[in-house]
Design an enzyme around this catalytic site. Structure first.
Site, PDB file in Angstrom:
ATOM      1  N   THR A 220       6.810  -5.149  -2.552  1.00  0.00           N
ATOM      2  CA  THR A 220       5.498  -5.190  -3.206  1.00  0.00           C
ATOM      3  C   THR A 220       5.944  -5.407  -4.722  1.00  0.00           C
ATOM      4  O   THR A 220       6.908  -4.697  -4.944  1.00  0.00           O
ATOM      5  CB  THR A 220       4.710  -3.992  -2.703  1.00  0.00           C
ATOM      6  OG1 THR A 220       4.480  -4.078  -1.433  1.00  0.00           O
ATOM      7  CG2 THR A 220       3.325  -3.829  -3.586  1.00  0.00           C
ATOM      8  N   ARG A 247      -4.194  -5.799   9.750  1.00  0.00           N
ATOM      9  CA  ARG A 247      -3.879  -4.698   9.112  1.00  0.00           C
ATOM     10  C   ARG A 247      -3.981  -4.760   7.467  1.00  0.00           C
ATOM     11  O   ARG A 247      -3.399  -5.805   6.856  1.00  0.00           O
ATOM     12  CB  ARG A 247      -2.271  -4.245   9.480  1.00  0.00           C
ATOM     13  CG  ARG A 247      -1.913  -2.998   8.598  1.00  0.00           C
ATOM     14  CD  ARG A 247      -1.018  -3.228   7.506  1.00  0.00           C
ATOM     15  NE  ARG A 247      -0.467  -1.940   6.954  1.00  0.00           N
ATOM     16  CZ  ARG A 247       0.209  -1.895   5.771  1.00  0.00           C
ATOM     17  NH1 ARG A 247       0.172  -3.017   4.996  1.00  0.00           N
ATOM     18  NH2 ARG A 247       0.809  -0.923   5.275  1.00  0.00           N
ATOM     19  N   ASP A 250      -2.454  -0.566   1.102  1.00  0.00           N
ATOM     20  CA  ASP A 250      -3.027   0.093  -0.006  1.00  0.00           C
ATOM     21  C   ASP A 250      -3.252  -0.807  -1.028  1.00  0.00           C
ATOM     22  O   ASP A 250      -3.903  -0.625  -1.897  1.00  0.00           O
ATOM     23  CB  ASP A 250      -2.145   1.373  -0.486  1.00  0.00           C
ATOM     24  CG  ASP A 250      -0.845   0.908  -0.560  1.00  0.00           C
ATOM     25  OD1 ASP A 250      -0.385   0.236   0.096  1.00  0.00           O
ATOM     26  OD2 ASP A 250      -0.144   1.314  -1.765  1.00  0.00           O
ATOM     27  N   THR A 270       3.938   1.363  -4.578  1.00  0.00           N
ATOM     28  CA  THR A 270       4.465   0.691  -3.531  1.00  0.00           C
ATOM     29  C   THR A 270       5.039   1.948  -2.540  1.00  0.00           C
ATOM     30  O   THR A 270       5.320   2.999  -3.090  1.00  0.00           O
ATOM     31  CB  THR A 270       5.587  -0.109  -4.114  1.00  0.00           C
ATOM     32  OG1 THR A 270       6.482  -0.357  -2.872  1.00  0.00           O
ATOM     33  CG2 THR A 270       6.744   0.926  -5.116  1.00  0.00           C
TER      34      THR A 270
END
Ligand code: ASP
Length: 366
Positions: A220, A247, A250, A270
């Site tokens: 990320t 899915r 965050d 992350t």
């Protein structure tokens, strides 16, 4: 030059080179140490990365991309009329387009072999925020997140609606195969194989409990910036390899993967997204500073990361404690990165200095 004279020269050169090398290294702050005067900072994910196994070419490409992200982000932000949001958006766009991270072109794939991307952005003055989740056609999810913030009355758009909104806003859409490459395809196949084993009772209990999705060495991406007293933060990801279709992690959730508030700090996270949502991690860092006056960004970040490590994770995750990391920038241009995994790739830049990129630390933050 031969024999003993050559040996003496080599030894002398080594003797001189070593202190120089050490001095260069000493210029980098140790992991977790705050850095002053930072206007823009970025991360490229955290994880279990063995630097000895990293291909030198890949390493050089990652270093170069992170430097470019910092330089281009700062350039846009410092241009007349530029803002901290511009810096965050541009730095993340560069990382999304590089194909080297789990974001934009380099995304991982879900269980069905599709890319579905998440991103969010926030500014700390009016606490405006925008996010997209599960987009499949948007080239730069961070741009779509910003468009949601500035061109709609909503904060979070998902799936088809988010793709359509991006199209209406004139953002670049790409065919789904833009996101497919041999690396993410192999990663998915490996995950499928592990899953097959998992269903086979002949395999041990330990093998059967694979995490619901696995994470990469470089993952990320995120950025935090400060200009004219306005803090901004953003995060972009393809999520976890082999995640269930639909899915959402965050990264597009304000307060979980991203948060910015002028009175406290800007944060980008992350790690295993499910826990970052449950523990409202990005907001937690800010809240500790807000409600316990005198707590610095560094202290808040460190407490949060250490507490995550102690969380009793569910068996399904096959990890002890929540693995993760974050970058944080405060109102005084002080930058800190903290993590509890083996490594977290990151970088920062000041108003007029050269970009600093840290791919590996000698030891994680203490
Ligand atoms: N937080 C991301 C997610 O759960 C993954 C990561 O940071 O590696 O989607």
């Amino acid at each position: 030059m031969r024999g003993p004279r050559r040996i003496v020269v080599v030894l002398l050169a080594a003797g001189l080179a070593l202190p120089v090398l050490r001095a260069c290294r000493a210029a980098e702050p140790a992991a977790g140490e705050p850095v002053k005067d930072v206007v823009l900072a970025i991360h490229g994910g955290e994880g279990d990365l063995d630097q000895m196994k990293l291909d030198p070419k890949e390493r050089a490409a990652i270093q170069k991309t992170l430097e470019q992200a910092l330089e281009q982000g700062r350039k846009r932000m410092m241009a007349p009329g530029g803002t901290s949001l511009d810096g965050v958006e541009e730095a993340i766009r560069v990382m999304e387009d590089s194909g080297l991270f789990d974001a934009g072109k380099g995304t991982v794939l879900d269980h069905d072999g599709h890319a579905s991307l998440d991103a969010s952005i926030m500014e700390g003055k009016n606490r405006k925020a925008g996010a997209v989740a599960g987009v499949t056609l948007v080239k730069n999810p961070i741009r779509a997140a910003r468009a949601v913030m500035e061109k709609s009355r909503h904060v979070l758009l998902v799936g088809r609606g988010a793709d359509l909104f991006a199209l209406q806003q004139g953002l670049t859409l790409v065919p789904p195969d833009y996101f497919l490459n041999p690396t993410n395809w192999k990663e998915l196949q490996d995950a499928w194989k592990k899953e097959k084993k998992k269903d086979n009772p002949r395999f041990s209990k330990q093998t059967r409990h694979e995490p619901p999705g696995s994470r990469r060495k470089f993952g990320t991406v995120g950025a935090v910036a400060l200009k004219d007293g306005v803090l901004a933060a953003g995060t972009s990801t393809g999520g976890l390899t082999n995640k269930l279709p639909g899915r959402v992690g965050d990264s597009p959730i304000i307060g979980a993967g991203t948060y910015a508030e002028n009175a406290t700090c800007a944060v980008s996270c992350t790690g295993i997204g499910e826990y970052f949502i449950r523990y409202a991690v990005a907001y937690d860092v800010s809240a500790r500073m807000k409600y316990n006056k005198g707590v610095t960004a560094r202290q808040a970040a460190h407490e949060v990361i250490q507490e995550l490590k102690k969380v009793e994770t569910e068996e399904a995750y096959d990890v002890r404690g929540v693995e993760g990391g974050l970058i944080v920038l405060d109102q005084h241009h002080t930058f800190t990165a903290d993590y509890n995994a083996t490594q977290m790739t990151r970088g920062y830049i000041t108003n007029n200095g050269a970009p600093h990129v840290i791919l590996f630390d000698e030891a994680p933050p203490k």
